[in-house]
Each structure stands twice: as structure tokens, then as C-alpha cells.
Design an enzyme around this catalytic site. Structure first.
Site, short mmCIF file in Angstrom:
data_model
loop_
_atom_site.label_atom_id
_atom_site.label_comp_id
_atom_site.label_asym_id
_atom_site.label_seq_id
_atom_site.Cartn_x
_atom_site.Cartn_y
_atom_site.Cartn_z
N THR A 1 24.65 34.53 -14.54
CA THR A 1 25.50 33.49 -13.74
C THR A 1 24.71 32.34 -14.15
O THR A 1 23.64 32.17 -14.85
CB THR A 1 25.07 33.66 -12.26
N GLY A 2 25.63 31.19 -14.19
CA GLY A 2 25.41 29.85 -15.08
C GLY A 2 24.85 30.12 -16.45
O GLY A 2 24.23 29.34 -17.00
N GLY A 3 26.01 30.94 -17.01
CA GLY A 3 25.44 31.29 -18.45
C GLY A 3 26.37 30.54 -19.51
O GLY A 3 26.06 31.00 -20.63
N SER B 1 25.64 27.51 -20.76
CA SER B 1 24.61 26.37 -21.19
C SER B 1 23.20 26.61 -20.79
O SER B 1 23.00 27.41 -20.13
CB SER B 1 25.16 25.04 -20.85
N GLY B 2 22.38 25.76 -21.52
CA GLY B 2 20.95 25.97 -21.33
C GLY B 2 20.26 27.34 -21.24
O GLY B 2 20.47 27.98 -22.21
N ILE B 3 19.57 27.55 -20.39
CA ILE B 3 18.48 28.63 -20.36
C ILE B 3 19.57 29.66 -20.05
O ILE B 3 19.46 30.97 -20.72
CB ILE B 3 17.58 28.42 -19.24
N GLY B 4 20.44 29.62 -19.21
CA GLY B 4 21.53 31.04 -19.20
C GLY B 4 22.06 31.19 -20.31
O GLY B 4 22.29 32.56 -20.43
N SER C 1 11.66 28.74 -11.14
CA SER C 1 10.82 27.51 -11.59
C SER C 1 9.49 27.52 -11.37
O SER C 1 9.17 27.87 -10.28
CB SER C 1 11.52 26.26 -11.17
N TYR D 1 13.85 20.65 -4.92
CA TYR D 1 14.23 21.60 -5.52
C TYR D 1 13.16 22.61 -5.69
O TYR D 1 13.12 23.78 -5.60
CB TYR D 1 14.23 20.84 -6.86
#
Length: 247
Positions: A12-14, A16-19, A137, A150
Site C-alpha cells: 500500500t502506498g507503493g 513513491s518513496g519507501i513504498g 516509524s 504522528y
């Protein structure tokens, strides 16, 4: 899309970035990777960049109905899920006194409710030997100034996992968290807004190894936790932060 004998990974959230880095790492291991996100154009670009067999499906993790539709499509088209990486999340930084209800709701809806229903919805498609990796995190233990909400969401996820590892007893499904420290992504810069340069300098100075992380480094840890090499690793929160949370 049709069923395949290849192992299926959902990130999920794949887009950009870490995903995206995790999706790319899993693809290089020969998995068929399904990435999700809210923006179809970003998903389409990410799928083109991924090595191997990949697909992009739109979904909003803060909406259980959207997740239900996602898993119905995955079940019909791919049959099952071997690896689930619950990565989608967001951070909106504000000091005490300037926290808004809207920003509070957005973070808890995505980072906590989103994780709950992402994991719960995937379970009917998972069998013994499957693995769940949640992207947390280091803010779960060391949120720092302006990051109270957060950090609270990530601490909540840590405790969800501590309960779920017992709930999953007997299923043969493992669940772990990889908790990155500051990582070189656009979302990190966006979170700090106009103070990004100052914040990155502070985080670099704080790091015992003198730098922040790269998405590919977090992806290596996530891929390990998802793999058979970690077959006896279950119910942990693994920090990938260069030691920063220990200082």
C-alpha cells in the site's frame, strides 16, 4: 489480469518513496507486486518503472469500503496474498497549540484505522507461510518536536501489532514492523514544509552515522522481514535508523 503461480505481494502506498522502494525490491525477488495508492496517474508511472510483473490498483486505506473493493479485486484476479506490506501513511507536523482537528483526523484515519483495515481485510486471502510487514516509524518511541500526533499514531500501530501477533497464533502468518528513521523522501521534505532544510540538517547531525537513510535501505529490511530468511522472526519492531533513536 489473470491468476498466476508466482507469489503475490501487495504494497500500500507503493507509488513513491519507501513504498515504491519496497515494491521494487520485492519485484527483483521474483514476486508479482501489486501497488496501491489514491492517484491512478502516479500508480501508472510507478508500474512502468518497476522491474518484473507489477500492477497498480487505486485504493484509499482510510476508507474500509475502498479496501473491501480492493481485496475483492485482488481475490478475483490473483487468488491470494503471500506478502502484505502496509506502508501507506502520512505525517502532518504541528507544535502543541497549533494542532488542528482536521490534521489529527487525517493522521489517525490513515495511519491507524488504515492499518487496522488493511491488515484485517487481507487475512482471508492469506495462508500459512504468508507474511505481513507494517511500515512504522522511530517516532513510535522518539517523535521529537511538532510530531506528537504522528508519533502517537505510530505508537498505536506498534501496540496493535503486539496484540495481533497473539490473535494470529496458529495461522502460520507472521507479522512484524520495520520502523524507519528519517529517510530521504519527498514526503519527509513536505512534512517539514518551509523548515525542511533546517530539519534535515538537524536530523543529519543527530544521526550516529552522520546521514539520514535511503528508501532502498528500508526496503532491504522490509524484504528480509517478509522473506523465509526471517521465518522465526515474529512480532518485532525493527528499527532502521542508523542508531538515531538511541541518542
Amino acid at each position: 489480469m489473470s491468476r498466476t503461480d508466482r507469489k503475490i505481494a501487495v504494497v500500500t502506498g507503493g507509488s513513491s518513496g519507501i513504498g515504491f522502494a519496497i515494491a521494487r525490491r520485492l519485484a527483483t525477488q521474483g514476486m508479482r507486486v501489486i501497488i496501491t495508492g489514491r492517484q491512478k496517474d502516479a500508480l501508472d508511472r510507478a508500474v512502468q518503472e518497476l522491474d518484473g510483473d507489477a500492477a497498480g490498483l487505486t485504493a484509499d486505506v482510510s476508507s474500509p469500503a475502498s479496501l473491501e473493493a480492493l481485496y475483492a479485486e485482488i481475490g478475483n484476479s490473483f487468488g491470494q496474498i503471500h506478502t502484505l506490506v502496509a506502508n501507506a501513511g502520512l505525517g502532518l507536523h504541528a507544535p502543541l497549540g497549533k494542532i488542528t482537528e482536521a490534521d489529527y483526523d487525517r493522521q489517525f484515519n490513515t495511519n491507524v484505522k488504515g492499518i487496522v483495515f488493511t491488515v484485517q481485510g487481507a487475512l482471508p486471502l492469506m495462508k500459512a507461510g504468508a507474511s505481513i510487514v507494517i511500515v512504522g516509524s522511530t517516532s513510535s518511541i522518539d517523535p521529537g518536536p511538532t510530531m506528537s500526533i504522528y508519533g502517537a499514531t505510530k505508537a498505536a500501530v506498534r501496540n496493535l501489532m503486539r496484540s495481533w501477533v497473539s490473535d494470529l497464533k496458529g495461522t502460520g502468518i507472521r507479522i512484524n514492523i520495520v520502523s524507519p528513521g528519517p529517510t530521504n523522501t519527498q514526503s519527509l521534505r513536505n512534512a517539514f514544509g518551509e523548515h525542511a532544510a533546517e530539519a534535515l540538517a538537524f536530523l543529519t547531525e543527530k544521526s550516529p552515522i552522520g546521514r539520514i537513510g535511503e528508501p532502498e535501505e528500508i526496503a532491504e529490511v522490509a524484504a528480509f522481514l517478509a522473506s523465509d530468511a526471517a521465518s522465526y522472526v515474529n512480532g518485532i519492531e525493527m528499527f532502521a535508523d542508523g542508531g538515531a533513536s538511541q541518542t
